[in-house]
Scaffold this active site. Structure first.
Site, PDB file in Angstrom:
ATOM      1  CG  ASP A   1      -1.730   1.263   1.366  1.00  0.00           C
ATOM      2  OD1 ASP A   1      -2.588   1.482   0.491  1.00  0.00           O
ATOM      3  OD2 ASP A   1      -1.512   2.026   2.316  1.00  0.00           O
TER       4      ASP A   1
ATOM      5  CG  LEU B   1      -8.296   9.659   3.378  1.00  0.00           C
ATOM      6  CD1 LEU B   1      -8.287  11.013   4.055  1.00  0.00           C
ATOM      7  CD2 LEU B   1      -9.561   9.500   2.547  1.00  0.00           C
ATOM      8  NE  ARG B   2       0.263   5.975   2.065  1.00  0.00           N
ATOM      9  CZ  ARG B   2       0.355   5.251   3.170  1.00  0.00           C
ATOM     10  NH1 ARG B   2      -0.001   3.994   3.152  1.00  0.00           N
ATOM     11  NH2 ARG B   2       0.808   5.775   4.283  1.00  0.00           N
ATOM     12  N   GLY B   3      -5.009   6.158  -1.525  1.00  0.00           N
ATOM     13  CA  GLY B   3      -5.467   5.896  -2.890  1.00  0.00           C
ATOM     14  C   GLY B   3      -6.046   7.135  -3.545  1.00  0.00           C
TER      15      GLY B   3
ATOM     16  CB  VAL C   1      -1.682   7.779  -5.139  1.00  0.00           C
ATOM     17  CG1 VAL C   1      -1.002   7.227  -6.375  1.00  0.00           C
ATOM     18  CG2 VAL C   1      -0.727   7.733  -3.959  1.00  0.00           C
TER      19      VAL C   1
END
Length: 373
Positions: A209, A290-292, A295
């Site tokens: 991830d 919230l990384r998705g 990015v």
């Protein structure tokens, strides 16, 4: 060997040109976007053996334009950006105002699987520190990789502790070494590129991830394309300099395109409605954190900048969203459907598009093939 075959007076290694690489568009796009915006967070490239992963990454590093560095600085410090300076250079900048600079090719550092933590992070000479009262630091691979590319082949075989160190440095942009009460830190901003073969072991989901993008590559099946790749490689190996000359104008054009994209990136905007729909896709896919979302927004802006535009389109998002989300989905070991297909399906529904029958059949075929493994 004839006199014309002798290499020119240079110490630089001859590298296969990026613009001559045939196929593997997904991998090439992911790498280019990370070069334009390193804050995307790197690329994990998973795929079959012998598909040109290492060749492509070395070719990318060779394609990149030279950067300005502080002359003689082991950390490739930026002459004017405080965030990319070592503490020592920043102090000198405050006192002196300026210092000599130099041009340098972007560094690509290969991290060997057997590397120790000291080799990666650097070491402090405790004896010298105690006897002379100075912080004697021997820089490691992270120092060398600052403002460059750090490549880890077979990252799924790397010691988990070293993977943690790499990901922490990549996320924070700094490497800190502490020994016997002495602490030294330096900037470590690099594009982290990992590659591996899924048959040799998977990466832990929480580590996977942390990579911004995930590209999957397959062995080329079309005989005509395979022949073209073999002929390209043979021509380069037999006589590299004429081969490089053949692609020099394309290389220069792409180099300028990357420079222009980096300059344009801060001006690129993404409509609020599109941002909401990106987050809706992430929510429906049950992506943790919230990384998705972050990015995908960054990658969409980077691809718009690459094509010389200041506004993100729906097509930009379509081209990057699978790369940004496929590795963040929760895996069901009994499920045969490919995670990339799941992303495409939800994206099409949220954005009101029809998934083409070709994409549908290809993705499901990939999913069945992966499920059988």
């Amino acid at each position: 060997m004839s006199p014309t075959d002798v290499a020119p007076a240079t110490t630089r290694r001859v590298v296969f040109p990026f613009t001559a690489i045939v196929g593997q568009e997904e991998m090439k796009l992911a790498l280019l976007l990370n070069v334009i915006d390193p804050l995307i967070g790197g690329v994990m490239i998973m795929g079959d053996r012998g598909t040109g992963k290492s060749t492509t990454i070395r070719a990318l590093a060779d394609l990149l334009p030279e950067i300005d560095v502080v002359a003689g600085d082991p950390f490739n410090s930026h002459p004017s950006d405080p965030d990319l300076m070592s503490d020592e250079v920043r102090q000198q900048a405050q006192q002196q105002g300026s210092f000599p600079t130099a041009k340098k090719k972007v560094t690509m550092v290969d991290l060997p699987l057997g590397a120790t933590e000291d080799r990666v992070c650097g070491t402090i000479d405790i004896e010298k520190a105690l006897s002379e009262g100075v912080k004697a630091f021997e820089p490691g691979l992270l120092a060398k990789a600052n403002r460059g590319i750090l490549y880890v082949d077979e990252v799924n075989l790397l010691d988990d502790h070293l993977v943690d160190v790499l990901l922490d440095s990549a996320a924070s942009g700094w490497n800190t070494v502490e020994r016997e009460g002495i602490s030294i830190r330096h900037p470590a901003r690099f594009v982290l590129v990992g590659s591996g073969n899924p048959e040799e072991g998977e990466l832990r989901p929480q580590l996977l991830d942390r990579f911004g993008m995930h590209a999957e590559i397959r062995t080329v099946k079309e005989p005509a394309l395979r022949v073209e790749i073999v002929e390209q490689r043979t021509a380069f190996d037999q006589n590299p300099h004429p081969f490089l000359e053949k692609y020099s104008s394309q290389q220069e054009a792409w180099q300028q395109k990357l420079v222009s994209a980096q300059e344009l990136l801060p001006s690129v905007t993404i409509d609020y409605e599109l941002r909401v729909k990106i987050s809706q896709v992430c929510s429906e896919l049950d992506v943790d954190g919230l990384r998705g979302d972050i990015v995908t927004n960054r990658a969409a802006k980077a691809i718009a900048a690459l094509e010389g535009r200041t506004e993100v389109t729906l097509d930009d998002i379509r081209r990057v969203i699978t790369l940004c989300l496929r590795h963040r989905l929760r895996k069901d070991p009994l499920e045969s459907i490919d995670s990339g297909y799941k992303v495409e399906k939800v994206f099409s529904r949220v954005f009101g598009l029809e998934l083409s029958s070709e994409d549908n059949s290809t993705s499901q075929a990939n999913g069945v093939r992966q499920g059988v493994r």
